[in-house]
Design an enzyme around this catalytic site. Structure first.
Site, short mmCIF file in Angstrom:
data_model
loop_
_atom_site.label_atom_id
_atom_site.label_comp_id
_atom_site.label_asym_id
_atom_site.label_seq_id
_atom_site.Cartn_x
_atom_site.Cartn_y
_atom_site.Cartn_z
N GLY A 13 27.60 31.04 45.46
CA GLY A 13 28.10 31.51 44.32
C GLY A 13 28.58 30.77 43.20
N ARG A 48 23.28 36.69 44.50
CA ARG A 48 23.46 37.27 45.20
C ARG A 48 21.85 37.68 43.84
NH1 ARG A 48 28.56 40.12 47.03
NH2 ARG A 48 29.20 39.92 44.26
N LYS A 207 48.19 31.05 49.83
CA LYS A 207 48.29 29.26 49.44
C LYS A 207 49.83 29.35 50.99
CE LYS A 207 45.83 30.68 45.35
NZ LYS A 207 45.91 31.09 43.92
N GLY A 309 41.14 29.11 36.39
CA GLY A 309 40.27 28.81 35.54
C GLY A 309 39.52 27.83 36.58
N1 LIG Z 1 38.91 31.61 39.58
C1 LIG Z 1 39.89 30.77 39.71
O1 LIG Z 1 40.46 30.95 38.64
C2 LIG Z 1 39.72 30.46 41.01
C3 LIG Z 1 39.07 31.18 42.17
N2 LIG Z 1 39.21 30.12 42.95
C4 LIG Z 1 38.40 30.57 44.56
O2 LIG Z 1 36.95 29.87 44.50
C5 LIG Z 1 36.27 31.40 44.77
C6 LIG Z 1 35.79 31.80 44.02
O3 LIG Z 1 36.40 32.31 42.36
P1 LIG Z 1 35.41 32.71 41.58
O4 LIG Z 1 34.19 32.08 40.87
O5 LIG Z 1 36.80 32.94 40.58
O6 LIG Z 1 35.10 33.94 42.13
P2 LIG Z 1 34.27 35.07 41.18
O7 LIG Z 1 33.67 35.94 41.74
O8 LIG Z 1 33.82 34.53 39.37
O9 LIG Z 1 32.46 33.64 41.80
C7 LIG Z 1 32.09 34.45 42.90
C8 LIG Z 1 30.28 34.88 42.70
O10 LIG Z 1 29.59 34.50 44.49
C9 LIG Z 1 28.72 35.24 43.79
N3 LIG Z 1 28.37 35.93 45.51
C10 LIG Z 1 29.02 36.96 45.94
N4 LIG Z 1 28.93 36.67 47.11
C11 LIG Z 1 27.33 36.07 47.40
C12 LIG Z 1 26.88 36.43 48.45
N5 LIG Z 1 26.60 37.13 49.67
N6 LIG Z 1 25.83 35.61 48.52
C13 LIG Z 1 25.68 34.84 47.20
N7 LIG Z 1 26.50 34.95 45.95
C14 LIG Z 1 27.56 35.62 46.53
C15 LIG Z 1 29.23 36.47 42.90
O11 LIG Z 1 28.37 36.70 42.81
C16 LIG Z 1 30.10 35.97 41.87
O12 LIG Z 1 28.90 35.58 41.03
C17 LIG Z 1 37.51 32.03 45.64
O13 LIG Z 1 37.14 31.73 47.12
C18 LIG Z 1 38.44 32.15 44.78
O14 LIG Z 1 39.52 32.12 45.54
C19 LIG Z 1 40.70 29.42 43.24
C20 LIG Z 1 41.03 28.92 42.41
C21 LIG Z 1 40.80 29.19 40.90
N1 LIG Z 2 43.59 34.75 41.10
C1 LIG Z 2 44.04 33.34 41.55
C2 LIG Z 2 43.24 32.55 41.46
C3 LIG Z 2 43.37 30.96 41.65
O1 LIG Z 2 43.33 30.42 43.21
C4 LIG Z 2 45.39 32.62 40.51
O2 LIG Z 2 45.62 34.01 39.77
O3 LIG Z 2 46.29 31.85 40.59
#
Ligand SMILES: NC(=O)C1=CN([C@@H]2O[C@H](COP(=O)(O)OP(=O)(O)OC[C@H]3O[C@@H](n4cnc5c(N)ncnc54)[C@H](O)[C@@H]3O)[C@@H](O)[C@H]2O)C=CC1
Ligand SMILES: N[C@@H](CC=O)C(=O)O
Ligand code: NA
Length: 449
Positions: A13, A48, A207, A309
């Protein structure tokens, strides 16, 4: 120059968090090597679509759509795709192949944690997840290690940045829920795969399950977490909270409880609650998170910082990558998950808290005492009571009282002493059915008072 062995890191990802993790690994790999005693090589990034536009400028040759081959080539797999499928399958593949896994995926951990930890234990691999709760804030490691010798009694957490951001903007800028959510999504805070995960409280519930499990050494299934999101929070409630010296926050609450039948257990729940403005959690603004921990020996602790973030969360991920890498260097098992206390997880009806009930009643003699009698008959004791008659409310606060204020009616705001949730539900039902109550306009729990 010291010659280090090199550990292979695979990233799954490249979204908000993943792209920042890749960037930091590429920019600071050498510095990390000296802290670890081994080099880190980012061997590939599973995506992807290799040609999709990215936020960070990353070498195209690192991208692959063949996640399985990438996983099998790595010592450490970093899962940042989100969602359950195929993340679950990939994490299991990584663990069973002996790789350590770092993830920020709270939904995956809350739903499939026991299966993943068992798979890791079987082969002596480790699963790290500091990013899964509170983003950049160190909270998993403190609960798992620093407080392992203490008895955690209660945790009040603001663990969802998106909803805190929305409620804060409703409170301070009068913004609508929808427009604040759009900004949070644009800034990469909201869960792109499913924004309802944030506003309906699913993200916070996942969480809560994770931190309650760690804090109480008990398995806390996601289904046992009582959950309400923020979609029913109204502008009137936000304004009334401010006027009454409170702020509405979506809280994850994990605590030891004793039910009505005397059974001791734990409770994990998520709902919007009134928090007194002087409580440290009330000062947590915007996308920030904070986890307020009350422990028997340590007393009150608060862990505060950026809960969401891409770059901030990448910090927590990198910390876990360093821990995993160090374990590869020194060998031996990591910190095991402990569910040995095995306490029962009690439902919401076993919880005792304070409530604020707002009623519109007919403005007639005897109404107040009959309302008080209804509360008393359900064992709910009144702590504070304010009454505003309709014409006064309209004159002093036309915007907030305008919709509900009807001549000939009065608004009662009742603050209760601590009561069981089941007693409160019965009380509100009886008030709704009583002739003099025109409407129950708001029922909110009060926490941290
Ligand atoms: N954005 C945030 O502030 C935070 C996010 N998280 C967690 O971190 C993880 C990632 O979050 P984000 O980066 O925000 O999500 P995002 O949606 O920005 O990125 C996920 C990426 O994974 C890719 N993806 C999804 N399925 C796929 C597959 N089968 N094969 C290859 N690539 C694939 C998507 O195309 C996307 O680019 C999640 O579990 C989220 O809950 C945790 C804390 C904070
Ligand atoms: N969507 C979540 C991202 C971190 O886990 C949030 O808003 O806190
Ligand atoms: Na964290």
């Amino acid at each position: 120059m010291i010659e280090y062995r090199t550990l292979k890191v695979a990233l799954l990802g490249a979204g908000s968090v993943g792209s920042q993790v890749a960037k930091l690994l590429l920019e600071h790999g050498d510095e990390l090597a000296s802290r670890i005693g081994a080099g880190l090589e980012l061997v590939g990034i599973a995506v992807r679509d290799v040609d999709a536009p990215r936020r960070a400028d990353l070498p195209r040759e690192l991208f692959t759509t063949d996640a399985r081959s990438l996983i099998l080539s790595a010592d450490i797999v970093v899962e940042l795709m989100g969602g359950i499928d195929p993340a679950r399958e990939y994490v299991l593949l990584a663990l069973t192949s002996g790789a350590d896994v770092v993830t920020g995926n709270k939904a995956l951990l809350a739903e499939h944690g026991p299966e993943l930890f068992a798979a890791a234990e079987q082969v002596g691999a480790q699963l790290y997840y500091e990013a899964a709760v509170g983003g950049a804030i160190p909270i998993i490691r403190p609960l798992r290690e620093s407080l392992a010798g203490d008895r955690v009694e209660r945790i009040l957490g603001i663990v969802n940045g998106t909803t805190n951001f929305i409620l804060d903007r409703m409170d301070t800028a009068g913004e609508s829920m929808e427009s604040a959510l759009a900004v949070a999504t644009e800034l990469g805070y909201a869960e792109r795969s499913d924004p309802s995960a944030d506003i309906e409280g699913y993200d916070a519930a996942a969480k809560a399950a994770i931190i309650a499990g760690l804090a109480f050494h008990t398995s806390v299934p996601l289904g046992s977490v009582y959950r309400e999101g923020i979609t029913s929070v109204t502008k009137e409630q936000v304004d009334a909270a401010r006027a009454g010296g409170y702020v509405i926050k979506l809280l994850a609450i994990c605590e030891r409880v004793v039910g009505e039948d005397g059974v001791e257990g734990v409770s994990a729940r998520v709902y919007p609650a009134l928090v007194p403005r002087e409580h440290p959690l009330a000062a947590v603004r915007g996308v920030h998170n904070a986890v307020f921990v009350q422990a028997a020996a340590a007393g009150d602790l608060m862990f505060y910082g950026a809960g969401a973030g891409g770059l901030q969360t990448a910090s927590a991920v990198l910390g876990d990558v360093v821990s995993a890498a160090r374990r590869h260097v020194v060998g031996g098992p990591g910190v095991a998950e402990s569910t040995r206390a095995d306490l029962p997880v009690l439902g919401a009806e076993a919880v005792r808290t304070r409530y604020q009930i707002t009623l519109r009643v007919t403005d007639a003699p005897g109404v107040l005492s009959r309302v008080a009698a209804t509360l008393a008959s359900h064992d709910v004791s009144v702590e504070t009571l304010t009454q505003t008659v309709a014409h006064a409310a309209l004159a002093s606060d036309g915007q907030s009282a305008g919709r509900d204020a009807v001549p000939g009616t009065a608004t009662l705001v009742i603050g209760t002493h601590v009561a069981f949730e089941s007693a409160l539900a019965a009380t509100v039902g009886a008030l709704r059915d009583s002739g003099e109550v025109v409407a129950v306009t708001s029922v909110l729990r009060v926490e941290g008072a």
